[in-house]
Design a protein around this motif. Structure first.
Motif, short mmCIF file in Angstrom:
data_model
loop_
_atom_site.label_atom_id
_atom_site.label_comp_id
_atom_site.label_asym_id
_atom_site.label_seq_id
_atom_site.Cartn_x
_atom_site.Cartn_y
_atom_site.Cartn_z
N VAL A 13 -9.34 4.11 -3.66
CA VAL A 13 -8.09 3.41 -3.35
C VAL A 13 -8.36 1.91 -3.30
N ALA A 14 -7.65 1.12 -4.12
CA ALA A 14 -7.91 -0.31 -4.23
C ALA A 14 -6.63 -1.12 -4.09
N ASN A 15 -6.80 -2.39 -3.75
CA ASN A 15 -5.67 -3.32 -3.78
C ASN A 15 -5.31 -3.65 -5.23
N HIS A 16 -4.09 -4.14 -5.43
CA HIS A 16 -3.58 -4.38 -6.79
C HIS A 16 -2.97 -5.77 -6.84
N SER A 17 -3.33 -6.55 -7.88
CA SER A 17 -2.82 -7.92 -7.96
C SER A 17 -3.06 -8.48 -9.35
N GLY A 18 -2.56 -9.70 -9.58
CA GLY A 18 -2.92 -10.41 -10.79
C GLY A 18 -1.85 -10.51 -11.85
N GLN A 54 0.61 -5.21 0.32
CA GLN A 54 1.98 -4.71 0.44
C GLN A 54 1.94 -3.28 0.98
N ARG A 55 3.11 -2.68 1.13
CA ARG A 55 3.18 -1.32 1.64
C ARG A 55 2.45 -0.35 0.71
N PHE A 56 1.86 0.67 1.28
CA PHE A 56 1.14 1.69 0.53
C PHE A 56 2.01 2.92 0.26
N GLY A 57 3.31 2.74 0.22
CA GLY A 57 4.19 3.87 -0.05
C GLY A 57 4.21 4.87 1.09
N ARG A 58 4.44 6.11 0.75
CA ARG A 58 4.56 7.18 1.76
C ARG A 58 3.27 7.97 1.96
N MET A 69 2.75 12.83 10.24
CA MET A 69 2.15 11.85 11.15
C MET A 69 0.68 11.63 10.82
N LEU A 70 -0.05 12.70 10.52
CA LEU A 70 -1.45 12.57 10.14
C LEU A 70 -1.59 11.80 8.83
N VAL A 71 -0.74 12.11 7.86
CA VAL A 71 -0.77 11.41 6.57
C VAL A 71 -0.49 9.92 6.77
N PHE A 72 0.51 9.62 7.60
CA PHE A 72 0.84 8.21 7.86
C PHE A 72 -0.32 7.48 8.53
N ASN A 73 -0.93 8.12 9.51
CA ASN A 73 -2.04 7.48 10.23
C ASN A 73 -3.24 7.22 9.31
N LEU A 74 -3.57 8.20 8.48
CA LEU A 74 -4.68 8.02 7.56
C LEU A 74 -4.37 6.96 6.50
N THR A 75 -3.13 6.93 6.02
CA THR A 75 -2.72 5.90 5.06
C THR A 75 -2.87 4.52 5.67
N ASP A 76 -2.41 4.37 6.90
CA ASP A 76 -2.52 3.08 7.57
C ASP A 76 -3.98 2.71 7.82
N VAL A 102 -6.58 3.55 5.91
CA VAL A 102 -7.15 3.10 4.64
C VAL A 102 -6.66 1.70 4.31
N ARG A 103 -5.38 1.45 4.51
CA ARG A 103 -4.81 0.13 4.21
C ARG A 103 -5.46 -0.95 5.06
N GLU A 104 -5.61 -0.69 6.36
CA GLU A 104 -6.23 -1.67 7.25
C GLU A 104 -7.69 -1.92 6.88
N ARG A 105 -8.37 -0.87 6.45
CA ARG A 105 -9.78 -1.04 6.06
C ARG A 105 -9.89 -1.94 4.83
N ILE A 106 -9.04 -1.74 3.84
CA ILE A 106 -9.07 -2.57 2.64
C ILE A 106 -8.69 -4.01 2.97
N GLN A 107 -7.68 -4.18 3.83
CA GLN A 107 -7.29 -5.54 4.22
C GLN A 107 -8.43 -6.26 4.93
N HIS A 108 -9.13 -5.56 5.78
CA HIS A 108 -10.28 -6.16 6.48
C HIS A 108 -11.38 -6.52 5.49
N MET A 109 -11.64 -5.67 4.52
CA MET A 109 -12.65 -5.95 3.50
C MET A 109 -12.27 -7.19 2.69
N LEU A 110 -10.98 -7.33 2.38
CA LEU A 110 -10.52 -8.51 1.65
C LEU A 110 -10.76 -9.78 2.44
N TYR A 111 -10.41 -9.76 3.73
CA TYR A 111 -10.61 -10.95 4.56
C TYR A 111 -12.09 -11.31 4.66
N GLU A 112 -12.94 -10.30 4.81
CA GLU A 112 -14.38 -10.56 4.89
C GLU A 112 -14.90 -11.17 3.59
#
Length: 320
Positions: free
Chosen positions: A110-115, A200-204, A291-298, A300-310
């Protein structure tokens, strides 16, 4: 439709070719500028014979594809070769954390998307094939628009990519493939330059549910450098609607400079893979728990955002 055979892809051939290129073999030999050209020898004869044999197989349909249309010979011999100058010389991609990508078996990357244009997915494909010790092939999940475009849609199929739907993703993961998804979609690809590196949002969370159903680990990935290749300063929405596109980008050079304005800026890229999130221990019904799917999605998203900032903190310059 050609008479191409549908058989599994042989990874050993990819490893062999990659070893010849990366380990200082004949594929690394380049003529120096201004050097005298030597008469064609056995090497050039071999290359010519190989090229003619390749063309003959394409014309007769005597080549191999899998159930999704993936053409290993075309991908390795033509498509990846065409992308390598961008990867190695233009964007000078640096890869980190490859030890987190499994050497075999299923995994969902799972990766961020841009460009503005989806070059990040293509560079990710080259990175995993050329840099990973197991020369892993990435099967990206792409939007419907990609497969509606003339030429582009057919090439995407040949390169191993498929529709971003749960059915195709589960089939690929069930076959032990490395599947890539960029959940931001067009929202991430076409976001304004002012919002660069803000996910951005990671969908559902459909990708999380797919991973839970198949027990595949989720590998987070952060790509830095793609945000600046086409700084999107505006969006011509009326023109986008007329062309049936999700957006029509306005950058400092496009469309003002004509075809030259379509050239990406030569930014320095970093692709980093994070520690996988294990899903194998979840119960069979976990994919149906919103609820479990939402929590895991969030998560993963937070982990990628943290990696981007680092990665941005470590980056010295956009171009070096």
């Amino acid at each position: 439709m050609s008479d191409a055979k549908v058989i599994p892809f042989d990874d050993d051939r990819a490893r062999e070719r990659r070893g010849e290129r990366r380990d200082g073999g004949e594929a690394e030999v380049r003529a120096l500028p201004g050097a005298a050209r030597e008469p064609a020898g056995p090497e050039w004869e071999r290359r010519l014979a190989g090229g003619l044999a390749f063309l003959r197989r394409r014309l007769t349909g005597a080549y191999e594809v899998d159930d999704f249309g993936y053409d290993a010979e075309l991908t390795e011999g033509v498509l990846l070769e065409a992308l390598r100058p961008l990867y190695e010389k233009y964007f000078r991609v640096e890869v980190k954390g490859l030890e987190h990508v499994p050497a075999d078996g299923a995994a969902l990357l799972v990766a961020n998307h841009s460009g503005t244009l989806p070059l990040d997915g293509l560079m990710l494909q080259v990175a995993l094939h050329d840099e990973h010790p197991a020369a892993r092939r990435l099967r990206l999940l792409a939007a419907d628009l990609v497969f509606r475009l003339p030429v582009v849609g057919e090439l995407a199929r040949k390169a191993g990519h498929t529709l971003a739907c749960a059915e195709d993703a589960e089939r690929l993961l069930g076959a032990g493939e490395l599947v890539g998804v960029m959940p931001e979609g067009f929202k991430g690809l076409g976001k304004p330059f002012a919002e660069r590196y803000k996910l951005q949002r990671f969908g559902r969370g459909g990708f999380v549910a797919t991973a839970l159903r198949t027990g595949a680990p989720i590998v987070p990935c952060a790509i830095v450098g793609a945000e600046e290749i086409y700084p999107m300063m505006g969006n011509a929405k009326t023109l986008a609607r007329l062309l049936n596109l999700p957006y029509f980008p306005l950058t400092p050079t496009f469309p003002w400079c004509g075809p030259l304005g379509a050239l990406p800026l030569p930014t320095k890229w970093t692709i980093e893979f994070g520690e996988p999130l294990d899903t194998a221990g979840q119960p069979p019904a976990a994919a149906e728990d919103p609820m479990l799917v939402f929590n895991l999605t969030d998560q993963v998203r937070e982990r990628i955002q943290h990696m981007l900032y680092e990665a941005l903190v470590r980056r010295r310059s956009v171009f070096f």
